[in-house]
Design a protein around this motif. Structure first.
Motif, PDB file in Angstrom:
ATOM      1  N   SER A 162      -0.999  -7.860   6.187  1.00  0.00           N
ATOM      2  CA  SER A 162      -1.561  -6.995   5.148  1.00  0.00           C
ATOM      3  C   SER A 162      -3.062  -6.874   5.381  1.00  0.00           C
ATOM      4  O   SER A 162      -3.658  -7.668   6.104  1.00  0.00           O
ATOM      5  CB  SER A 162      -1.282  -7.596   3.767  1.00  0.00           C
ATOM      6  OG  SER A 162      -1.945  -8.837   3.624  1.00  0.00           O
ATOM      7  N   GLU A 163      -3.663  -5.872   4.763  1.00  0.00           N
ATOM      8  CA  GLU A 163      -5.114  -5.725   4.843  1.00  0.00           C
ATOM      9  C   GLU A 163      -5.771  -6.924   4.157  1.00  0.00           C
ATOM     10  O   GLU A 163      -5.317  -7.355   3.093  1.00  0.00           O
ATOM     11  CB  GLU A 163      -5.556  -4.442   4.131  1.00  0.00           C
ATOM     12  CG  GLU A 163      -5.198  -3.182   4.848  1.00  0.00           C
ATOM     13  CD  GLU A 163      -5.968  -3.007   6.148  1.00  0.00           C
ATOM     14  OE1 GLU A 163      -7.173  -3.312   6.180  1.00  0.00           O
ATOM     15  OE2 GLU A 163      -5.340  -2.581   7.141  1.00  0.00           O
ATOM     16  N   ASP A 216       2.214   3.851   3.277  1.00  0.00           N
ATOM     17  CA  ASP A 216       2.435   3.254   4.600  1.00  0.00           C
ATOM     18  C   ASP A 216       3.890   3.451   5.016  1.00  0.00           C
ATOM     19  O   ASP A 216       4.796   3.282   4.208  1.00  0.00           O
ATOM     20  CB  ASP A 216       2.127   1.745   4.589  1.00  0.00           C
ATOM     21  CG  ASP A 216       0.636   1.462   4.660  1.00  0.00           C
ATOM     22  OD1 ASP A 216      -0.154   2.423   4.648  1.00  0.00           O
ATOM     23  OD2 ASP A 216       0.260   0.277   4.726  1.00  0.00           O
ATOM     24  N   ARG A 228       0.856  -1.188   0.000  1.00  0.00           N
ATOM     25  CA  ARG A 228       0.000   0.000   0.000  1.00  0.00           C
ATOM     26  C   ARG A 228       0.889   1.232   0.000  1.00  0.00           C
ATOM     27  O   ARG A 228       1.713   1.406   0.892  1.00  0.00           O
ATOM     28  CB  ARG A 228      -0.913   0.012   1.225  1.00  0.00           C
ATOM     29  CG  ARG A 228      -2.059  -0.974   1.143  1.00  0.00           C
ATOM     30  CD  ARG A 228      -3.062  -0.735   2.257  1.00  0.00           C
ATOM     31  NE  ARG A 228      -2.440  -0.422   3.521  1.00  0.00           N
ATOM     32  CZ  ARG A 228      -2.334  -1.269   4.543  1.00  0.00           C
ATOM     33  NH1 ARG A 228      -2.824  -2.471   4.456  1.00  0.00           N
ATOM     34  NH2 ARG A 228      -1.753  -0.906   5.659  1.00  0.00           N
ATOM     35  N   PRO A 268       5.564  -0.956   5.121  1.00  0.00           N
ATOM     36  CA  PRO A 268       4.663  -1.837   4.375  1.00  0.00           C
ATOM     37  C   PRO A 268       4.663  -3.262   4.941  1.00  0.00           C
ATOM     38  O   PRO A 268       5.642  -3.707   5.538  1.00  0.00           O
ATOM     39  CB  PRO A 268       5.245  -1.836   2.956  1.00  0.00           C
ATOM     40  CG  PRO A 268       6.245  -0.746   2.927  1.00  0.00           C
ATOM     41  CD  PRO A 268       6.666  -0.473   4.325  1.00  0.00           C
ATOM     42  N   SER A 269       3.564  -3.970   4.717  1.00  0.00           N
ATOM     43  CA  SER A 269       3.493  -5.378   5.109  1.00  0.00           C
ATOM     44  C   SER A 269       4.418  -6.210   4.229  1.00  0.00           C
ATOM     45  O   SER A 269       5.005  -7.183   4.676  1.00  0.00           O
ATOM     46  CB  SER A 269       2.064  -5.899   4.974  1.00  0.00           C
ATOM     47  OG  SER A 269       1.196  -5.193   5.828  1.00  0.00           O
TER      48      SER A 269
END
Length: 195
Positions: free
Chosen positions: A133-134, A100, A97, A103-104
């Motif tokens: 993560s989302e 952010d 994403r 990030p993941s």
């Protein structure tokens, strides 16, 4: 001047040879084609030999002479197999994403030049102890293969932990998320196939 990546991407369409094939089928010389298009024979020769890529308006002028649409130059002929080589140096590394702070994961498309993909392949890097993560979902199926480290895949209310060498296939229509597990980074190949 075009970059090597753009040049390579345009070369795969073989626009010059397609123009030459159309010209020879109509039994036109370069001078005659130039008279019909308003382009110089020298420019047309460079285009046919792949030394120059035409702009869209120029390509449209040529296409109109032969009674074909622009798609003639960009759609692969069915007798030619689709082949795309993606060099490591040409891939873009993107966060899951934008914006952010941490990030993941980061991912790189392994098949971005292919216009009519039957699947999509990605190389993903999960930093150690990354946040999940989302959750997301998409039609089709997904296959994950862990190259290095450990990956937790959250799906259907469960966390499934994959280790190096493990693979997982699942219906990607179910909400799912990813998280690097452990103290070292996790490297993964992800392949998605839409329905």
């Amino acid at each position: 001047m075009l970059s090597d990546t753009l040049t390579s991407g345009l070369e795969q369409y073989r626009i010059g040879p397609k123009i030459r094939t159309l010209r020879l089928k109509k039994k036109l010389g370069l001078v005659q084609l130039g008279e019909h298009t308003g382009l110089s024979p020298a420019m047309l020769s460079k285009i046919e030999r792949g030394q120059l890529f035409p702009t869209l308006p120029t390509l449209l002028r040529i296409a109109m002479v032969f009674g074909v649409g622009l798609e003639h130059f960009f759609v692969e002929a069915s007798e030619r197999p689709t082949i795309a080589v993606v060099r490591k140096k040409d891939r873009l590394r993107l966060p899951d994403r934008a914006g952010d702070a941490i990030p993941s994961y980061f991912f790189e498309s392994l098949d971005f030049p292919v216009t009519d993909r039957k699947l999509q392949a990605f190389y993903a890097e999960f930093p150690s102890r990354s946040d999940a993560s989302e959750p997301h979902q998409h039609a089709g199926a997904e296959l994950i293969y862990v190259l290095k480290g450990r990956l937790a895949v959250g799906i259907a209310g469960d966390d499934i932990v994959l280790e190096e060498g493990d693979a997982m296939y699942f219906d990607s229509g179910a909400p799912h998320s990813y998280r690097g597990e452990g103290t070292s980074e996790c490297l993964v190949i992800v392949v998605t196939a839409p329905k």
